[in-house]
Design a protein around this motif. Structure first.
Motif, PDB file in Angstrom:
ATOM      1  N   LEU A 209       3.088 -36.309  -8.590  1.00  0.00           N
ATOM      2  CA  LEU A 209       2.218 -36.878  -7.570  1.00  0.00           C
ATOM      3  C   LEU A 209       0.992 -35.986  -7.427  1.00  0.00           C
ATOM      4  O   LEU A 209       1.111 -34.768  -7.243  1.00  0.00           O
ATOM      5  N   PHE A 210      -0.173 -36.596  -7.522  1.00  0.00           N
ATOM      6  CA  PHE A 210      -1.441 -35.882  -7.337  1.00  0.00           C
ATOM      7  C   PHE A 210      -2.039 -36.315  -5.999  1.00  0.00           C
ATOM      8  O   PHE A 210      -2.093 -37.508  -5.696  1.00  0.00           O
ATOM      9  N   ILE A 211      -2.478 -35.341  -5.215  1.00  0.00           N
ATOM     10  CA  ILE A 211      -2.955 -35.615  -3.858  1.00  0.00           C
ATOM     11  C   ILE A 211      -4.337 -34.994  -3.671  1.00  0.00           C
ATOM     12  O   ILE A 211      -4.555 -33.816  -4.019  1.00  0.00           O
ATOM     13  N   ALA A 212      -5.271 -35.791  -3.139  1.00  0.00           N
ATOM     14  CA  ALA A 212      -6.579 -35.282  -2.730  1.00  0.00           C
ATOM     15  C   ALA A 212      -6.526 -35.001  -1.232  1.00  0.00           C
ATOM     16  O   ALA A 212      -6.013 -35.822  -0.459  1.00  0.00           O
ATOM     17  N   GLU A 213      -7.052 -33.839  -0.827  1.00  0.00           N
ATOM     18  CA  GLU A 213      -7.023 -33.457   0.584  1.00  0.00           C
ATOM     19  C   GLU A 213      -8.426 -33.113   1.066  1.00  0.00           C
ATOM     20  O   GLU A 213      -9.222 -32.525   0.323  1.00  0.00           O
ATOM     21  N   LEU A 214      -8.708 -33.489   2.284  1.00  0.00           N
ATOM     22  CA  LEU A 214      -9.957 -33.124   2.946  1.00  0.00           C
ATOM     23  C   LEU A 214      -9.610 -32.183   4.080  1.00  0.00           C
ATOM     24  O   LEU A 214      -8.917 -32.571   5.032  1.00  0.00           O
ATOM     25  N   ASP A 215     -10.045 -30.938   3.964  1.00  0.00           N
ATOM     26  CA  ASP A 215      -9.733 -29.908   4.960  1.00  0.00           C
ATOM     27  C   ASP A 215      -8.233 -29.843   5.229  1.00  0.00           C
ATOM     28  O   ASP A 215      -7.777 -29.713   6.377  1.00  0.00           O
ATOM     29  N   GLY A 216      -7.450 -29.981   4.158  1.00  0.00           N
ATOM     30  CA  GLY A 216      -5.999 -29.844   4.252  1.00  0.00           C
ATOM     31  C   GLY A 216      -5.230 -31.099   4.586  1.00  0.00           C
ATOM     32  O   GLY A 216      -3.993 -31.092   4.581  1.00  0.00           O
ATOM     33  N   ALA A 217      -5.911 -32.231   4.854  1.00  0.00           N
ATOM     34  CA  ALA A 217      -5.238 -33.488   5.189  1.00  0.00           C
ATOM     35  C   ALA A 217      -5.357 -34.465   4.020  1.00  0.00           C
ATOM     36  O   ALA A 217      -6.458 -34.665   3.484  1.00  0.00           O
ATOM     37  N   PRO A 218      -4.258 -35.082   3.579  1.00  0.00           N
ATOM     38  CA  PRO A 218      -4.314 -36.003   2.438  1.00  0.00           C
ATOM     39  C   PRO A 218      -5.233 -37.197   2.696  1.00  0.00           C
ATOM     40  O   PRO A 218      -5.224 -37.775   3.793  1.00  0.00           O
ATOM     41  N   ILE A 219      -6.024 -37.547   1.684  1.00  0.00           N
ATOM     42  CA  ILE A 219      -6.893 -38.721   1.796  1.00  0.00           C
ATOM     43  C   ILE A 219      -6.721 -39.678   0.615  1.00  0.00           C
ATOM     44  O   ILE A 219      -7.251 -40.799   0.649  1.00  0.00           O
ATOM     45  N   ALA A 220      -5.996 -39.281  -0.427  1.00  0.00           N
ATOM     46  CA  ALA A 220      -5.739 -40.153  -1.579  1.00  0.00           C
ATOM     47  C   ALA A 220      -4.566 -39.576  -2.355  1.00  0.00           C
ATOM     48  O   ALA A 220      -4.290 -38.368  -2.290  1.00  0.00           O
ATOM     49  N   ALA A 221      -3.874 -40.448  -3.097  1.00  0.00           N
ATOM     50  CA  ALA A 221      -2.727 -39.992  -3.891  1.00  0.00           C
ATOM     51  C   ALA A 221      -2.559 -40.884  -5.112  1.00  0.00           C
ATOM     52  O   ALA A 221      -2.916 -42.068  -5.097  1.00  0.00           O
ATOM     53  N   ALA A 222      -2.008 -40.304  -6.180  1.00  0.00           N
ATOM     54  CA  ALA A 222      -1.740 -41.049  -7.416  1.00  0.00           C
ATOM     55  C   ALA A 222      -0.457 -40.524  -8.031  1.00  0.00           C
ATOM     56  O   ALA A 222      -0.231 -39.309  -8.073  1.00  0.00           O
ATOM     57  N   LEU A 223       0.373 -41.438  -8.518  1.00  0.00           N
ATOM     58  CA  LEU A 223       1.635 -41.082  -9.161  1.00  0.00           C
ATOM     59  C   LEU A 223       1.527 -41.373 -10.650  1.00  0.00           C
ATOM     60  O   LEU A 223       1.087 -42.463 -11.049  1.00  0.00           O
ATOM     61  N   ALA A 224       1.923 -40.401 -11.477  1.00  0.00           N
ATOM     62  CA  ALA A 224       1.858 -40.555 -12.932  1.00  0.00           C
ATOM     63  C   ALA A 224       3.212 -40.255 -13.550  1.00  0.00           C
ATOM     64  O   ALA A 224       3.973 -39.425 -13.045  1.00  0.00           O
ATOM     65  N   TYR A 225       3.504 -40.949 -14.663  1.00  0.00           N
ATOM     66  CA  TYR A 225       4.728 -40.723 -15.424  1.00  0.00           C
ATOM     67  C   TYR A 225       4.371 -40.074 -16.755  1.00  0.00           C
ATOM     68  O   TYR A 225       3.346 -40.395 -17.353  1.00  0.00           O
ATOM     69  N   ASP A 226       5.223 -39.182 -17.226  1.00  0.00           N
ATOM     70  CA  ASP A 226       4.990 -38.500 -18.502  1.00  0.00           C
ATOM     71  C   ASP A 226       6.073 -38.829 -19.514  1.00  0.00           C
ATOM     72  O   ASP A 226       7.268 -38.790 -19.194  1.00  0.00           O
ATOM     73  N   SER A 227       5.646 -39.141 -20.748  1.00  0.00           N
ATOM     74  CA  SER A 227       6.551 -39.205 -21.895  1.00  0.00           C
ATOM     75  C   SER A 227       6.234 -38.007 -22.775  1.00  0.00           C
ATOM     76  O   SER A 227       5.537 -37.082 -22.354  1.00  0.00           O
ATOM     77  N   ALA A 228       6.718 -38.010 -23.990  1.00  0.00           N
ATOM     78  CA  ALA A 228       6.535 -36.842 -24.853  1.00  0.00           C
ATOM     79  C   ALA A 228       5.069 -36.555 -25.149  1.00  0.00           C
ATOM     80  O   ALA A 228       4.674 -35.393 -25.272  1.00  0.00           O
ATOM     81  N   ASP A 229       4.237 -37.604 -25.249  1.00  0.00           N
ATOM     82  CA  ASP A 229       2.833 -37.374 -25.605  1.00  0.00           C
ATOM     83  C   ASP A 229       1.835 -38.092 -24.711  1.00  0.00           C
ATOM     84  O   ASP A 229       0.629 -37.985 -24.919  1.00  0.00           O
ATOM     85  N   THR A 230       2.319 -38.835 -23.704  1.00  0.00           N
ATOM     86  CA  THR A 230       1.425 -39.697 -22.928  1.00  0.00           C
ATOM     87  C   THR A 230       1.700 -39.574 -21.431  1.00  0.00           C
ATOM     88  O   THR A 230       2.857 -39.549 -21.009  1.00  0.00           O
ATOM     89  N   ARG A 231       0.637 -39.501 -20.656  1.00  0.00           N
ATOM     90  CA  ARG A 231       0.743 -39.612 -19.203  1.00  0.00           C
ATOM     91  C   ARG A 231       0.300 -41.019 -18.806  1.00  0.00           C
ATOM     92  O   ARG A 231      -0.771 -41.483 -19.219  1.00  0.00           O
ATOM     93  N   THR A 232       1.120 -41.695 -18.001  1.00  0.00           N
ATOM     94  CA  THR A 232       0.821 -43.058 -17.561  1.00  0.00           C
ATOM     95  C   THR A 232       0.438 -43.059 -16.092  1.00  0.00           C
ATOM     96  O   THR A 232       1.193 -42.589 -15.242  1.00  0.00           O
ATOM     97  N   TYR A 233      -0.742 -43.560 -15.810  1.00  0.00           N
ATOM     98  CA  TYR A 233      -1.285 -43.687 -14.452  1.00  0.00           C
ATOM     99  C   TYR A 233      -0.639 -44.911 -13.816  1.00  0.00           C
ATOM    100  O   TYR A 233      -0.923 -46.047 -14.194  1.00  0.00           O
TER     101      TYR A 233
END
Length: 330
Positions: free
Chosen positions: A194-218
């Motif tokens: 899980l990737f999270i963007a924060e503004l002054d320490g508070a979350p404002i956006a998030a994205a979940l990605a899956y990983d295989s052996a050679d690929t990250r899936t958004y």
């Protein structure tokens, strides 16, 4: 590529969700098949698979799937090969000669968008639109920072933003229970981040990605509309890509996109967003069915055709002038 939906980690998630999963392999081939059901009866679903290194290996995988379907009582096998055209310029012809038929609809996207990472990341950035590069390089000046997490509890951040986006745009996200189980199964195994963007320490956006052996899936992303003007989703996705490159992954799969000749497609908006990061379109053969209990499958096809004809007739009747509709029903 070996898609994440054919990975052992995806199989473990499906089992955690209570589904029956079969993982088989042989020389040059392997597949993960999930037991499902539809109006035809039981079926085996092979998302973005089977994986095969040659036409002969593909045929061996089909034979193994047919045997498995018979032993498990499945009426048919539903596959989505990503490399079925290994030896043929026409993947559809390749599949038809093996007794496969196009499914009524594609279950996974037929078109996807890939950003290659096996090069200097400066070159990846150079392929993006200038606004994307500039946001990635300068958004920290506005107090926005980024973090990654593999703590399943933090999936709540993404869920909250998905709820906000759903209320705003009227789309139906996957259920909280499903995504919570995804986090519990995949994040501790290092297969989801899980990737999270924060503004002054508070979350404002998030994205979940899956990983295989050679690929990250958004896979899933959403933001807080109150901070939309910051466009934090753009540098958040670039951060996700940069992290994948640092981990030695070869590409990021931005998931489904709309055909270029369909500007009114429901995915047109986020297709333009994905293409702004550079990359290339990849087309798959789509979803295909391999009938095993052929009479039962034929009955399923006839029932679907009848239902479709009835729907078309109803739509046609609704377009008739009121005077003619009255005459028809007398």
């Amino acid at each position: 590529m070996d898609h994440f939906l054919q990975s052992p980690q995806w199989g473990a998630l499906q089992r955690d969700l209570g589904r029956t999963v079969h993982e088989h392999s042989g020389p040059g081939w392997r597949f993960l098949a999930i037991e499902e059901s539809n109006p035809a009866g039981p079926l085996l679903y092979v998302p973005y698979g089977p994986i095969a290194t040659s036409p002969a290996a593909f045929d061996a995988a089909l034979a193994a799937l047919t045997d498995l379907a018979r032993s498990s009582g499945a009426v048919f096998v539903r596959i989505e090969p990503v490399d079925a055209g290994l030896a043929d310029a026409d993947p559809a012809a390749f599949l038809r000669t093996r007794g496969l038929r196009p499914a009524p609809a594609n279950q996974q996207p037929e078109l996807t968008w890939i950003v290659d990472l096996d090069r200097d990341f400066k070159d990846v950035l150079a392929d993006m639109k200038p606004v994307n590069r500039n946001l990635y390089r300068n958004i920290h000046k506005k107090g926005v920072t980024f973090q990654s997490s593999q703590d399943p509890a933090e999936i709540a951040v993404l869920l909250r933003f998905l709820h906000l986006t759903s209320a705003r745009n009227g789309f139906k996200p996957q259920s909280d229970d499903y995504l919570t189980q995804v986090a519990r199964s995949l994040m501790p195994a290092g297969a989801a981040t899980l990737f999270i963007a924060e503004l002054d320490g508070a979350p404002i956006a998030a994205a979940l990605a899956y990983d295989s052996a050679d690929t990250r899936t958004y896979a899933h992303a959403a933001l807080d509309d109150a901070h939309r003007k910051l466009s934090a989703g753009i540098p958040l996705l670039v951060t996700l890509m940069a992290d994948a490159a640092d981990r030695g992954l070869k590409q990021v799969d931005l998931w489904g996109v709309a055909p270029a000749d369909h500007p009114d497609h429901k995915w047109a908006g986020f297709t333009a967003f994905k293409k702004s990061f550079g990359g290339r379109e990849v087309a798959y053969p789509g979803t295909w069915d391999l009938p095993v209990r052929k009479l039962r499958y034929r009955g399923y096809e006839l029932a679907r055709a009848g239902a479709q004809a009835a729907r078309q007739g109803l739509r046609a009747a609704r377009t008739l002038p009121a005077r003619l509709r009255t005459a028809v029903h007398r």
